[in-house]
Design a protein around this motif. Structure first.
Motif, mmCIF file in Angstrom:
data_model
loop_
_atom_site.group_PDB
_atom_site.id
_atom_site.type_symbol
_atom_site.label_atom_id
_atom_site.label_comp_id
_atom_site.label_asym_id
_atom_site.label_seq_id
_atom_site.Cartn_x
_atom_site.Cartn_y
_atom_site.Cartn_z
ATOM 1 N N ARG A 72 3.827 140.143 62.898
ATOM 2 C CA ARG A 72 4.530 141.334 63.799
ATOM 3 C C ARG A 72 5.076 141.734 62.260
ATOM 4 O O ARG A 72 5.159 143.284 61.793
ATOM 5 C CB ARG A 72 5.201 141.829 64.465
ATOM 6 N N GLY A 73 5.505 141.125 61.552
ATOM 7 C CA GLY A 73 6.725 141.764 60.684
ATOM 8 C C GLY A 73 7.576 142.004 60.829
ATOM 9 O O GLY A 73 8.277 142.873 59.934
ATOM 10 N N GLU A 74 7.844 141.560 61.754
ATOM 11 C CA GLU A 74 9.579 142.325 61.953
ATOM 12 C C GLU A 74 10.876 141.247 62.377
ATOM 13 O O GLU A 74 11.981 142.162 61.790
ATOM 14 C CB GLU A 74 8.883 142.755 63.415
ATOM 15 N N THR B 179 16.547 125.587 57.256
ATOM 16 C CA THR B 179 16.507 125.198 55.906
ATOM 17 C C THR B 179 14.257 124.456 56.086
ATOM 18 O O THR B 179 14.549 123.714 57.119
ATOM 19 C CB THR B 179 17.357 124.298 55.226
ATOM 20 N N ASP B 180 14.160 124.406 55.543
ATOM 21 C CA ASP B 180 12.403 123.502 55.664
ATOM 22 C C ASP B 180 11.897 123.458 54.145
ATOM 23 O O ASP B 180 12.351 123.706 53.157
ATOM 24 C CB ASP B 180 11.672 124.883 55.872
ATOM 25 N N ASP B 181 11.072 122.761 54.598
ATOM 26 C CA ASP B 181 10.076 122.125 52.845
ATOM 27 C C ASP B 181 8.898 123.065 53.189
ATOM 28 O O ASP B 181 7.689 122.420 52.813
ATOM 29 C CB ASP B 181 10.218 120.473 53.282
ATOM 30 N N ALA C 20 6.407 143.491 57.302
ATOM 31 C CA ALA C 20 5.386 142.934 56.301
ATOM 32 C C ALA C 20 5.879 141.593 56.311
ATOM 33 O O ALA C 20 6.224 140.822 57.102
ATOM 34 C CB ALA C 20 7.089 142.867 54.761
ATOM 35 N N THR C 21 4.065 141.455 56.739
ATOM 36 C CA THR C 21 4.227 140.188 57.170
ATOM 37 C C THR C 21 2.618 139.382 55.906
ATOM 38 O O THR C 21 2.135 140.176 55.203
ATOM 39 C CB THR C 21 3.342 139.582 58.690
ATOM 40 N N SER C 22 2.515 138.153 56.267
ATOM 41 C CA SER C 22 1.916 137.703 54.821
ATOM 42 C C SER C 22 0.430 136.976 55.944
ATOM 43 O O SER C 22 -0.286 136.460 55.161
ATOM 44 C CB SER C 22 2.261 136.211 54.411
ATOM 45 N N LYS C 23 0.715 137.657 57.212
ATOM 46 C CA LYS C 23 -0.124 136.620 58.506
ATOM 47 C C LYS C 23 -1.006 137.153 59.456
ATOM 48 O O LYS C 23 -1.297 136.972 60.100
ATOM 49 C CB LYS C 23 0.890 135.694 59.279
ATOM 50 N N LEU C 24 -1.000 138.907 58.898
ATOM 51 C CA LEU C 24 -2.205 139.713 59.059
ATOM 52 C C LEU C 24 -2.230 140.818 58.322
ATOM 53 O O LEU C 24 -1.495 141.011 57.557
ATOM 54 C CB LEU C 24 -1.343 139.931 60.371
ATOM 55 N N GLU D 56 10.261 129.544 63.474
ATOM 56 C CA GLU D 56 8.798 129.441 63.728
ATOM 57 C C GLU D 56 8.074 129.852 62.153
ATOM 58 O O GLU D 56 6.708 129.711 61.760
ATOM 59 C CB GLU D 56 8.439 130.705 65.102
ATOM 60 N N ASN D 57 8.970 130.499 61.445
ATOM 61 C CA ASN D 57 8.167 131.475 59.713
ATOM 62 C C ASN D 57 8.090 129.670 59.708
ATOM 63 O O ASN D 57 7.311 129.747 58.772
ATOM 64 C CB ASN D 57 9.419 131.784 59.454
ATOM 65 N N SER D 58 8.919 129.082 59.856
ATOM 66 C CA SER D 58 9.272 127.243 59.065
ATOM 67 C C SER D 58 7.843 126.746 58.913
ATOM 68 O O SER D 58 7.124 126.550 58.103
ATOM 69 C CB SER D 58 9.948 126.643 58.896
HETATM 70 P P1 ADP Z 1 6.246 137.105 60.677
HETATM 71 O O1 ADP Z 1 5.983 136.092 60.173
HETATM 72 O O2 ADP Z 1 5.816 138.120 62.034
HETATM 73 O O3 ADP Z 1 4.599 137.555 59.358
HETATM 74 P P2 ADP Z 1 8.878 137.875 59.628
HETATM 75 O O4 ADP Z 1 9.726 138.846 59.382
HETATM 76 O O5 ADP Z 1 9.124 137.293 60.843
HETATM 77 O O6 ADP Z 1 6.887 138.390 59.935
HETATM 78 O O7 ADP Z 1 8.518 137.108 58.199
HETATM 79 C C1 ADP Z 1 7.646 137.775 57.212
HETATM 80 C C2 ADP Z 1 7.266 137.372 56.079
HETATM 81 O O8 ADP Z 1 8.627 136.042 55.258
HETATM 82 C C3 ADP Z 1 6.464 136.315 56.362
HETATM 83 O O9 ADP Z 1 4.756 136.344 57.167
HETATM 84 C C4 ADP Z 1 6.512 134.989 55.776
HETATM 85 O O10 ADP Z 1 5.294 135.862 54.171
HETATM 86 C C5 ADP Z 1 6.845 134.791 55.140
HETATM 87 N N1 ADP Z 1 8.190 134.244 55.272
HETATM 88 C C6 ADP Z 1 8.946 133.855 56.559
HETATM 89 N N2 ADP Z 1 10.280 132.878 56.436
HETATM 90 C C7 ADP Z 1 9.296 131.963 55.858
HETATM 91 C C8 ADP Z 1 9.746 130.493 55.466
HETATM 92 N N3 ADP Z 1 10.980 129.556 56.307
HETATM 93 N N4 ADP Z 1 8.925 130.215 54.456
HETATM 94 C C9 ADP Z 1 7.815 130.824 53.512
HETATM 95 N N5 ADP Z 1 7.774 132.289 54.485
HETATM 96 C C10 ADP Z 1 8.560 132.634 55.142
#
Ligand code: ADP
Ligand code: MG
Length: 609
Positions: free
Chosen positions: A104-106, A66-68, A85-89, A41-43
């Protein structure tokens, strides 16, 4: 006041961050498949178009994703493993319209606290990437490292530092199956993204970015299923809801719900409300305990759903639940009725072939002709049609709806341009056999008639004025007092169905009228059924339930039986009436009304191909 360990009388301690993370991990990371889900899901959130998942020992030893995608800068690499810690909220308001899968950054913090994790990432615009490690919560400093653009996260030895949790893991094959299920679901939800998955070095899934949903289903679950799917597509303008996807014929049902996939705004979820929608959509087409196969995308205005319910985000809350339910069920029912419900002859032939092989393992082929009779009953076949053929006469019973409805159906064998002409063969006064342009079908006359009677009765009741056949002399049925009491409050509703009853003394019911459609009205039997029904339901059944059950029973009692001999006219009228229905492929108990054999099946059976 003093704080901390040893303070006088204090029994409450504020937990340290490391322990907090491990506890949080218990919610997010249950098993290898949860790691796979979070990482993929992060990818996806990072905009990847190619995602590779490598597993070892069911994911317990290694999960590597592994992602691009966009990759991370040094500062973000250093923050990725920190809790929350999250970049999404950014703002509380963002929770109202979440478009990303995570927020949630969890996940990374949790995973990092219960495994040996490393993260390697490079942004497309940077020349060098960064590497960071997290061993059970001990996070290193990011160091420069050469790597392809995108992100790779390796999770080794899951739960190595929490033995209790480790013991909960199942055999590698079981954990692997769960991981595969997760990746398949994500792959189905995300057209435009390619997925490759390996387990102990073997490739187990390969989906190219260009593949559409059906192509993905074919890759994941095979051509037989993919080719039998019927599309669903419906929009509710006012509520701004769109439902799209595919339903499979009932024969693809299974005991578990693993082939039931709901995607809400692109996110897969298991949700009770949506599961119930599906169950309702297949009502009457599936026997108890079977779960349909379907792949459905629901598009909703994000502000009408609450995805923030549980940490695994598998459940949501809908604001307009009722309306949504009705809309989905209708759309699903319509599509389910269009699936090819008839048991295909091919699978029958195959199962017979298997049986044959089991009986005689030395012989890979049929031993003698005539094996199409698995256990030959003493069959008396009688040709019903005469030698010469008159033009199709008008059916005996009025047909409410002519062929238009049928023309829209998918290419179900024999339906298009089928004039329902004979010759018909009635076998054992129970089965009707007739040729189709590309094969033949066998119809169970009782099952078909039962379905027809039920649907016609239901239509009459729904229209509000069922035709009633009044009895000149009311028929008296004796019942127990308590039974009469149970019946009394429902008399008005029953009258609405054309069943006119009246208490007659303290332990007798007078039957004044019955639905005119019932061919062989059996007042006594019907009253007994009613009483049994009210008793069996324990609490009072709702009107809907009552209608359904009562009609079922009426239909069953008044239908042509196995063993009734039919004329050609009667057979044709039966088929015409069946064709006028939305679906006549199963009886009210969800047994098939017909079995079809294509020429292909016959060719296989006779080893012509
Ligand atoms: P969330 O997905 O809820 O934000 P995560 O703990 O899963 O929290 O990830 C923390 C942060 O790490 C993400 O908000 C994102 O900025 C960065 N991150 C994680 N996985 C990736 C990835 N595959 N590519 C780019 N950024 C990533
Ligand atoms: Mg995440």
């Amino acid at each position: 006041m003093e704080q901390g360990t040893g303070s006088q009388g204090a029994v409450i301690e504020v937990l340290g961050e490391h322990v907090r993370n491990q506890i949080a991990a218990g919610e997010v990371v249950e098993r290898p498949s949860s790691v796979v889900k979070e990482l993929v899901e992060n990818s996806l959130d990072a905009g990847a178009t190619h995602i590779e998942v490598a597993l070892e020992e069911g994911g317990a030893k290694l999960v590597r994703v592994t992602d691009d995608g966009v990759g991370m800068a040094e500062v973000d690499v250093n923050r990725a493993f920190l809790p929350h810690a999250t970049s999404k909220l950014r703002l509380p308001e963002d929770l109202e319209h979440i478009a990303s899968l995570g927020f949630r950054g969890e996940a990374l913090a949790s995973i990092g606290s219960v495994a040996r994790t490393s993260l390697l990432s490079r942004r497309h615009e940077d020349e060098l990437g960064w590497r960071i490690e997290n061993e059970g919560g001990r996070i290193s400093e990011a160091v420069e490292a050469g790597c392809p653009a995108g992100t790779q996260i390796e999770v080794r030895d899951l739960f190595y530092n929490t033995p209790a949790r480790r013991r909960f893991m199942k055999r590698a094959s079981t954990e692997f199956a769960r991981c595969l299920d997760v990746v398949q679901r994500l792959a189905l939800a995300h057209e435009g993204v390619g997925f490759v998955m390996t387990h102990d070095g073997k490739r187990v899934l390969d989906v190219e970015p260009e593949m559409d949903l059906v192509a993905r289903i074919r890759r994941a679950f095979g051509a037989e299923l993919a080719d039998a799917l019927v599309p669903v597509s419906a929009t509710h303008e006012a509520a701004r809801v769109r439902l799209e996807g595919y339903v499979a014929p009932p024969r693809f049902s299974r005991r578990d719900t693993n082939r039931q996939m709901w995607f809400l705004n692109g996110r897969y979820l298991r949700d009770k409300v949506l599961s119930r929608c599906l169950k309702e959509g297949y009502r009457g087409f599936l026997v108890e305990g079977r779960q349909p196969t379907a792949f459905l995308h629901l598009h909703l205005d994000p502000s009408t759903v609450d995805v923030n319910v549980s940490p695994t985000k598998a459940e949501v809350r809908f604001r307009e639940q009722r309306q949504l339910f009705g809309f989905c069920v209708n759309a699903l029912r319509e599509a389910v009725a269009k699936t090819d419900i008839a048991t295909p002859g091919e699978s029958m032939v195959r199962s017979m072939e298997r049986r044959q092989l089991a009986e005689d393992p030395n012989q890979g082929r049929f031993r003698e002709p005539g094996v199409l009779r698995p256990t030959p009953p003493p069959v008396v076949a009688r040709e019903v049609s005469g030698k010469k053929f008159e033009p199709t006469p008008r059916p005996l019973a009025p047909v409410e709806q002519p062929e238009e409805g049928v023309a829209e159906q998918p290419a179900v064998m024999g339906e298009r341009g089928d004039d329902l002409r004979g010759p018909f063969l009635q076998v054992a006064n129970t089965y009707l056999v007739r040729a189709l342009p590309d094969g033949f079908e066998i119809i169970d006359q009782h099952a078909l008639h039962e379905r027809i009677t039920l649907e016609e009765l239901r239509a009459e009741v729904q229209s509000g004025k069922p035709e009633v056949q009044r009895l000149l002399v009311p028929e008296l049925v004796e019942v127990a007092r308590a039974e009469l009491e149970r019946l009394k409050p429902r008399l008005e509703e029953l009258a609405g169905m054309g069943i006119e009853l009246e208490p007659f003394g303290e332990a007798t019911v007078a039957v004044h009228g019955l639905p005119a459609r019932l061919k062989k009205p059996d007042a006594q039997g019907l009253v007994n059924d009613l009483i049994a029904l009210l008793e069996e339901k324990g609490e009072t059944p709702s009107l809907d339930e009552l209608v359904e059950e009562v009609l079922h029973r009426c239909a069953c009692r008044s239908s042509i039986m196995a063993g009734d001999s039919l004329t050609e006219e009667e057979i044709r009228a039966l088929l015409e009436r069946g064709r006028a229905l939305e679906s006549d492929q199963t009886c009210p108990h969800a047994r098939p009304t017909r079995v079809r054999f294509a020429l292909e099946d016959l060719e296989k059976a006779f080893h012509r191909r």
